[in-house]
Every structure is written in structure tokens, then in C-alpha cells.
Design a protein around this motif. Structure first.
Motif, PDB file in Angstrom:
ATOM      1  N   ASP A  53     125.504  21.766  -5.488  1.00  0.00           N
ATOM      2  CA  ASP A  53     124.901  22.406  -4.414  1.00  0.00           C
ATOM      3  C   ASP A  53     126.006  22.376  -3.144  1.00  0.00           C
ATOM      4  OD1 ASP A  53     123.685  24.642  -2.899  1.00  0.00           O
ATOM      5  OD2 ASP A  53     122.058  23.102  -2.383  1.00  0.00           O
ATOM      6  N   HIS A 105     130.702  20.280  -0.676  1.00  0.00           N
ATOM      7  CA  HIS A 105     130.128  20.569  -2.013  1.00  0.00           C
ATOM      8  C   HIS A 105     129.949  19.294  -2.721  1.00  0.00           C
ATOM      9  CE1 HIS A 105     132.043  24.695  -1.273  1.00  0.00           C
ATOM     10  NE2 HIS A 105     132.737  24.029  -0.826  1.00  0.00           N
ATOM     11  N   ASP A 133     131.358  28.465  -3.287  1.00  0.00           N
ATOM     12  CA  ASP A 133     130.801  27.300  -4.134  1.00  0.00           C
ATOM     13  C   ASP A 133     130.983  27.118  -5.472  1.00  0.00           C
ATOM     14  OD1 ASP A 133     129.294  27.254  -1.583  1.00  0.00           O
ATOM     15  OD2 ASP A 133     127.495  27.413  -2.590  1.00  0.00           O
ATOM     16  N   GLY A 141     122.798  24.154 -11.156  1.00  0.00           N
ATOM     17  CA  GLY A 141     123.302  24.923  -9.955  1.00  0.00           C
ATOM     18  C   GLY A 141     122.558  26.086  -9.808  1.00  0.00           C
ATOM     19  N   ASP A 142     122.703  26.657  -8.724  1.00  0.00           N
ATOM     20  CA  ASP A 142     122.171  28.008  -8.747  1.00  0.00           C
ATOM     21  C   ASP A 142     123.171  29.209  -9.205  1.00  0.00           C
ATOM     22  OD1 ASP A 142     124.110  28.284  -6.599  1.00  0.00           O
ATOM     23  OD2 ASP A 142     122.959  27.950  -5.056  1.00  0.00           O
ATOM     24  N   ARG A 163     116.481  21.269  -9.714  1.00  0.00           N
ATOM     25  CA  ARG A 163     117.400  21.513  -8.519  1.00  0.00           C
ATOM     26  C   ARG A 163     117.015  21.202  -7.313  1.00  0.00           C
ATOM     27  NH1 ARG A 163     120.364  24.694  -5.683  1.00  0.00           N
ATOM     28  NH2 ARG A 163     118.705  26.038  -5.003  1.00  0.00           N
ATOM     29  N   GLU A 208     118.476  19.639  -2.634  1.00  0.00           N
ATOM     30  CA  GLU A 208     118.223  20.176  -1.425  1.00  0.00           C
ATOM     31  C   GLU A 208     117.506  19.043  -0.334  1.00  0.00           C
ATOM     32  OE1 GLU A 208     118.343  23.209  -0.385  1.00  0.00           O
ATOM     33  OE2 GLU A 208     118.907  24.412  -2.197  1.00  0.00           O
TER      34      GLU A 208
END
Length: 483
Positions: free
Chosen positions: A145, A262, A283, A306-307, A435, A439
Motif C-alpha cells: 500500500d 510505498h 502506486d 494489495g488493492d 490487507r 492500514e
């Protein structure tokens, strides 16, 4: 001259440390866990070895910066606290009665001794090495992230730049003749760029018509600067005391001015790699670098979580080639088929829009064509044509006289059938739940280690700040897991 190692402390008051600083104190445990001898090896080339007085121990200086990051203190407050906090003095290997350094030495150490060092990679590798030796890192998964850091200095708008330079010119004129206040145009009450330019043009005319000021260097320098600013492209009027910081977008409606860090992290919440870029960078483009750095640090990587920013075509191909499971959902806005000018337009997953190479975000998106009928559907992104007209990179991108500027991408999800099938599996869904951990790590960096705002200007200063903050959170995490 550079000392070879931290000096042995001789003091009749050493027993105070055993009385005051408990065995489970964070700094005591950190000092026992980490061998800081690597600092001598890395910094010896930046010191003179046979001339001058002996320098302050580089390990001690390094530890000062580490304390600054751990406790989020200014240089002055850090040194002040070191005078009376015995846990600080124990960590710094100082005698209780020993005098502390001058705060200004920390600035010199950052600028002179840490220059040309790949400090970020070095410190992360050291902590990963410790974690592996202690048997803490056992997973073979990375969570990736990015987190943003606002620049220490804010970006000035074109109006603010013009206002500042016209004010400087007026002050010079007033110092020569204060009565000129009556000759100058009335000050503005609006914040419109066109009004500001008009005011500055009128100001220049009044001054140039007065022969008393002709040829005076005191006047001509700020006068020429203002004239150049008026004539300059508005794009170049965006200035800041931090020349490296750039505008990035957190969403379609919100942006920040600064940098991006990152991050790749193991499932045990140990950061294994990081890269620091300016705020506008994508990203997804950092994924392969993060994986390779993690491998160099000692990680075995079989899965990356990851997203949607990381599910772009190149990353899918790289993951397949390296037998890595990429747990990142496909997004038709990112994983399109054929794209033109891929190097000129980057997708910003936070805003859900494309950004041109000048850093301008598209204003809106419109989908054309019907799903399942004939040709592929196309997403068309619209840019602010007024910005395009003034953009310094407009050549080859914007056609003079055009009333709009768009960028279109075709949606070809059939090229990603394997990933689409994988993301529907239970294995994908189970791994994706991990994930959230990163955060929390980003939040820790920002709220406990001052990573929300840059402590200095420039990309180099940001990398030093990032290196210290990540080293601190990693060592704290290792100590917690060991406990």
C-alpha cells in the motif's frame, strides 16, 4: 576523526540506570536487541580519519535521530529531554552527568554524514534480518500500500506568487518615496488571477513612467522579476519552498501537496521494503520494486496482497513469471486492453481518474458504447482545457485551438480471465482479508511517529525521515512479538 566504537562509560552514578530505568523499558530493550555497529561501517567514508578533533560518536548521533522519530520531537526538544531523561541517556550510552550535544549538530549530521547513503533500504534490511534471526517472519506473503505525507511548506497559488512579488516591489518604492502610495492602483479585494495580473501590469506601468526609478538596481531587480512573472506561463507560478514536493490525489475531490511512501509488509506486520516518491506517482508502478527489495532483505515471496491499483497488466505478467499470487482485484478502469500513450497518462485509483504527465487530474469520465455489442466499450476522460492551453508540456499533447482535451481507453476484461477467475476463489477472498493490517501500520507511522507532515524539505530529507520512522516501528514490532 571518527571513533571506532561507543566509548566505555566510567561514572560513579551508573547505578542510577538500574534504579530508575526498568528492565522492560522500550529503549533499554531496543539497545540490547540491535547491534548499532553497522553505523560505523556505513558512515566511515563520510568522516575524516586522520585530521581534526574527534567527532561526536556517529552511533550516538544516529540514536538521537531515532529518538526523534520514536517520540516525534523537534531537535531542540529532543536535546532538552536528553538532559534529564535517564532512559534517553542510557540508550545514547552516556553517563548520567554527561553534557548533551548542541541541537544544530543534528542538522549537520543529517546533511553531511547521511548524504549519498541508501539509508531507507539499509535500515529496513537490518530490521528484517533481525526479525528472521529471531524467527518472527515466517509468512511468505507481502501486503502492499502507500501512505501520503504532506510537505512541510505549502504550495503557493499563482495569485499568492504575484501578490508576494508586487508587495516586495512596492516596499522598495516606498523606501525611496512614500508618496507613491497615492500614485499606485488601488489594492485588490478579489482573489481572481486575471484581476491580480491586471493590477501588477498597472503597477509596472506607473513605476516605469517615473524616470526617478530608471536604472536603480534596487528597483530594477524586483521590477524585472514581477514583469517576468506576469509574462510567464501560469503553470510556472505554482511555487513552494519544497521544490521536490508534488500534488497527489487522495480522491476525485481531495488532494495533497507532498510525497508518497510505498510500503511492503509481511503478515507479521514487519515492513520489508519501501520506496519514497513525489505525491503524483502511481502506486501500481512501485510493486515490482517493492517485491525485489523484499527479496534482497531476505523475504521469500509467494503471495502479494494489495488493492486495485496493483492489478495493472504489467504487474499481472510479472507475478505470473515469478510464480507469485497477486491478490488484487481487477478494475476495468485500470486493466484495459490496448492503450495509447501509456507513458503519458497514469490512472489514479484514489480519484478513479487519469492524470496526465503534467500532474493534472481529469475532471470527469464518460463511458461510450454498450456492453456486449460489437466494439469494446470505451471510457473517455475529460481534462480542463484551460490548463492544457497554459501547460508547459502541451506540445504533442494539446492541439492549439481545440475546445476539449480527452483521453480514451478501451475495456478488454477478457485479457484478464485468469485473474478474474482467481479473485472469485476462496483462497483469494481469505488472503484479501489480511490487507487491513497495512492500514493500521500507515496510521501508526502518521500518528505516533510524525509521518503525517515532512520534517524538512526535499526528497532526500523525506527519505531520512522515512528510514528512521520505519526502523523505529519495525524494532518496536519485533520487541512486541518477542515479548
Amino acid at each position: 576523526m571518527l571513533p571506532k566504537q561507543q566509548s566505555f562509560i566510567l561514572s560513579p552514578y551508573m547505578e542510577l540506570y538500574n534504579l530508575v530505568v526498568p528492565k522492560d523499558n522500550l529503549l533499554r530493550r531496543m539497545d540490547e536487541l540491535v547491534d548499532f555497529g553497522f553505523v560505523y561501517e556505513e558512515l566511515h567514508v563520510n568522516y575524516c580519519h586522520d585530521n581534526g578533533r574527534t567527532a561526536v560518536d556517529p552511533v550516538r548521533m544516529f540514536k538521537y535521530l531515532l529518538l526523534k522519530s520514536i517520540f516525534d520531537l523537534s531537535d531542540v526538544d529532543l536535546v532538552e529531554r536528553s538532559k534529564y531523561d535517564l532512559s534517553f541517556k542510557l540508550f545514547l550510552h552516556m553517563a548520567p552527568e554527561e553534557a548533551v550535544i548542541e541541537p544544530s549538530l543534528l542538522t549537520k549530521f543529517r546533511k553531511l554524514r547521511l548524504k549519498d547513503m541508501k539509508l531507507l533500504d539499509l535500515l529496513i534490511q537490518k530490521t528484517v534480518e533481525i526479525a528472521i534471526v529471531q524467527g518472527i517472519i515466517r509468512s511468505k506473503s507481502l501486503i502492499v500500500d502507500s501512505t501520503h505525507t504532506k510537505a512541510r511548506y505549502t504550495q503557493k497559488t499563482p495569485q499568492e506568487v504575484l501578490r508576494e512579488r508586487s508587495k516586495k516591489l512596492r516596499k522598495v518604492i516606498y523606501s525611496l518615496d512614500e508618496s507613491m502610495k497615492n500614485a499606485f492602483p488601488a489594492k485588490l479585494v478579489t482573489d481572481v488571477i486575471e484581476d491580480e495580473i491586471s493590477y501588477c501590469q498597472q503597477l509596472v506601468v506607473v513605476i516605469e513612467e517615473d524616470e526617478r526609478f530608471a536604472g536603480l538596481p534596487k528597483v530594477t531587480e524586483p521590477l524585472n522579476l514581477l514583469k517576468e512573472t506576469i509574462a510567464d506561463d501560469l503553470e510556472h507560478l505554482q511555487t513552494s519552498a519544497d521544490p521536490d514536493a508534488k500534488v497527489g490525489h487522495k480522491s476525485a475531490d481531495s488532494s495533497f501537496f507532498g510525497y508518497k511512501t510505498h510500503i511492503a509488509m509481511s503478515e507479521e506486520r514487519i515492513i520489508t521494503a519501501a520506496t519514497i516518491t513525489t505525491g503524483e506517482q502511481s502506486d501500481g508502478k512501485q510493486l515490482q520494486t517493492l517485491i525485489e527489495k523484499s527479496k534482497v532483505a531476505g523475504m521469500k515471496v509467494e503471495t502479494v496482497i494489495g488493492d486495485t491499483a496493483y492489478s495493472e497488466k504489467d504487474n499481472l505478467a510479472y507475478s505470473a513469471q515469478n510464480e507469485i499470487e497477486l491478490v488484487a482485484k481487477l478494475n476495468p478502469l485500470i486493466t484495459q486492453g490496448n492503450r495509447k500513450k501509456e507513458d503519458e497518462f497514469e490512472f489514479n485509483k484514489d480519484a478513479g481518474l487519469y492524470v496526465c504527465k503534467a500532474g493534472h487530474l481529469a475532471t470527469r469520465r464518460a463511458r461510450q458504447g454498450k456492453k456486449g455489442r460489437g466494439k469494446n466499450q470505451v471510457d473517455t476522460y475529460y481534462f480542463d482545457v484551460e490548463k492544457c492551453k497554459r501547460c508547459p508540456l502541451r506540445e504533442g499533447c494539446y492541439k492549439e485551438g481545440a475546445k476539449s482535451k480527452t483521453y480514451s481507453v478501451s475495456i478488454k476484461s477478457h485479457e484478464h480471465l485468469a485473474q478474474a477467475e482467481f479473485q472469485e476463489s476462496e483462497a483469494f477472498k481469505t488472503k484479501a482479508k489480511e490487507r487491513y493490517k497495512i492500514e493500521a501500520k500507515n496510521s501508526e507511522l502518521k500518528h505516533r511517529h510524525g509521518y503525517d507532515v515532512a520534517s524538512s524539505s526535499g526528497l532526500v530529507g523525506m527519505e531520512i525521515q522515512g528510514a528512521m520512522a520505519i526502523f523505529a516501528v519495525n524494532v518496536k514490532r519485533i520487541l512486541k512479538l518477542m515479548g
